[in-house]
Every structure is written in C-alpha cells, then in structure tokens.
Design a protein around this motif. Structure first.
Motif, PDB file in Angstrom:
ATOM      1  N   GLU A  27       0.829  -1.252   0.008  1.00 42.10           N
ATOM      2  CA  GLU A  27       0.117   0.085   0.006  1.00 42.10           C
ATOM      3  C   GLU A  27       0.923   1.376  -0.077  1.00 42.10           C
ATOM      4  N   LEU A  28       2.170   0.878   0.800  1.00 47.76           N
ATOM      5  CA  LEU A  28       2.907   2.390   0.772  1.00 47.76           C
ATOM      6  C   LEU A  28       3.444   2.682  -0.786  1.00 47.76           C
ATOM      7  N   LYS A  29       3.450   1.440  -1.709  1.00 41.90           N
ATOM      8  CA  LYS A  29       4.146   1.732  -3.142  1.00 41.90           C
ATOM      9  C   LYS A  29       2.739   2.034  -4.063  1.00 41.90           C
ATOM     10  N   SER A  30       1.785   1.226  -3.883  1.00 43.10           N
ATOM     11  CA  SER A  30       0.622   1.274  -4.930  1.00 43.10           C
ATOM     12  C   SER A  30      -0.530   1.129  -4.122  1.00 43.10           C
ATOM     13  N   TRP A  31      -1.451   2.051  -3.953  1.00 44.10           N
ATOM     14  CA  TRP A  31      -2.588   1.976  -3.385  1.00 44.10           C
ATOM     15  C   TRP A  31      -3.498   0.982  -4.140  1.00 44.10           C
ATOM     16  N   PHE A  32      -3.563   1.158  -5.510  1.00 40.15           N
ATOM     17  CA  PHE A  32      -4.441   0.310  -6.506  1.00 40.15           C
ATOM     18  C   PHE A  32      -3.871  -1.037  -6.366  1.00 40.15           C
ATOM     19  N   GLY A  33      -2.717  -1.299  -6.271  1.00 42.89           N
ATOM     20  CA  GLY A  33      -2.236  -2.596  -6.106  1.00 42.89           C
ATOM     21  C   GLY A  33      -2.524  -3.229  -5.120  1.00 42.89           C
ATOM     22  N   ALA A  34      -2.520  -2.678  -3.894  1.00 41.64           N
ATOM     23  CA  ALA A  34      -3.053  -3.200  -2.680  1.00 41.64           C
ATOM     24  C   ALA A  34      -4.458  -3.478  -2.467  1.00 41.64           C
ATOM     25  N   ASN A  35      -5.429  -2.705  -3.177  1.00 42.59           N
ATOM     26  CA  ASN A  35      -6.833  -2.812  -3.105  1.00 42.59           C
ATOM     27  C   ASN A  35      -7.224  -3.664  -4.228  1.00 42.59           C
ATOM     28  N   THR A  36      -6.477  -4.267  -4.909  1.00 42.78           N
ATOM     29  CA  THR A  36      -6.844  -5.237  -6.201  1.00 42.78           C
ATOM     30  C   THR A  36      -7.752  -6.304  -5.528  1.00 42.78           C
ATOM     31  N   LEU A  37      -7.286  -7.100  -4.462  1.00 42.28           N
ATOM     32  CA  LEU A  37      -8.180  -7.888  -3.950  1.00 42.28           C
ATOM     33  C   LEU A  37      -9.680  -7.651  -3.767  1.00 42.28           C
ATOM     34  N   ASN A  38      -9.564  -6.367  -3.022  1.00 43.82           N
ATOM     35  CA  ASN A  38     -11.036  -5.707  -2.784  1.00 43.82           C
ATOM     36  C   ASN A  38     -11.761  -5.392  -3.810  1.00 43.82           C
ATOM     37  N   ILE A  40     -11.628  -7.173  -6.885  1.00 43.09           N
ATOM     38  CA  ILE A  40     -12.309  -8.543  -7.318  1.00 43.09           C
ATOM     39  C   ILE A  40     -13.352  -9.073  -6.413  1.00 43.09           C
ATOM     40  N   PHE A  41     -13.096  -8.864  -5.081  1.00 45.07           N
ATOM     41  CA  PHE A  41     -14.328  -9.307  -4.217  1.00 45.07           C
ATOM     42  C   PHE A  41     -15.574  -8.521  -4.794  1.00 45.07           C
ATOM     43  N   MET A  42     -15.391  -7.227  -4.858  1.00 48.01           N
ATOM     44  CA  MET A  42     -16.778  -6.364  -5.207  1.00 48.01           C
ATOM     45  C   MET A  42     -17.058  -6.746  -6.446  1.00 48.01           C
ATOM     46  N   LEU A  43     -16.387  -7.113  -7.490  1.00 48.80           N
ATOM     47  CA  LEU A  43     -16.795  -7.638  -8.649  1.00 48.80           C
ATOM     48  C   LEU A  43     -17.412  -8.993  -8.657  1.00 48.80           C
ATOM     49  N   ILE A  44     -16.966  -9.780  -8.005  1.00 50.55           N
ATOM     50  CA  ILE A  44     -17.660 -10.995  -7.545  1.00 50.55           C
ATOM     51  C   ILE A  44     -19.085 -10.928  -6.984  1.00 50.55           C
TER      52      ILE A  44
END
Length: 76
Positions: A27-38, A40-44
């Motif tokens: 998350e310190l490097k890339s907010w989008f990378g850290a929240n990709t899992l979230n 994916i869950f929202m899409l499911i």
C-alpha cells in the motif's frame, strides 16, 4: 502451557498473516495494487447480486413465487 500459546502466536504471525503484511507494505508503494483484492471481491459480489436479481425476476414472471400471506404457518 505457555509454549502452546506461543506456538499459536508463531503460526499466525509468522505464516498465516504474511499475505496481509505483504499487502500492508504494498500500500505504501501502490494503493491500487494493494486494493486489487478488494476490487475483485466487489466484482464477484456484483455478479452474484445481478444473477440473484435475474433469477428473482424469472421466477416472478413464471408465477412460481407464492406471495400469499399465509404461506407460512406462523402468519395465520
């Protein structure tokens, strides 16, 4: 008994929480990378809700739904 609880602590801290530590550092490097899992869950969940609503409409159009208020014995 103390060794037993230290073993449980070691299991969780050293092994089972490693993916969350990775996401925390990412998350310190890339907010989008850290929240990709979230995302994916929202899409499911969105796909599941869409499918569920589609099935509800299909059952309503086929008159398969019992909308009588006495459908359950406790409502008599």
């Amino acid at each position: 008994m103390k060794a037993f609880f230290e073993g449980i602590q070691s299991l969780f801290v050293d092994f089972l929480f490693k993916p969350w530590d990775f996401l925390r550092h990412l998350e310190l490097k890339s907010w989008f990378g850290a929240n990709t899992l979230n995302w994916i869950f929202m899409l499911i969940c969105a796909c599941a809700i869409y499918y569920w609503c589609k099935q509800l409409v299909e059952h309503k159009n086929n008159n398969e739904e019992n909308q009588d208020t006495t459908a359950h014995s406790f409502l008599k």
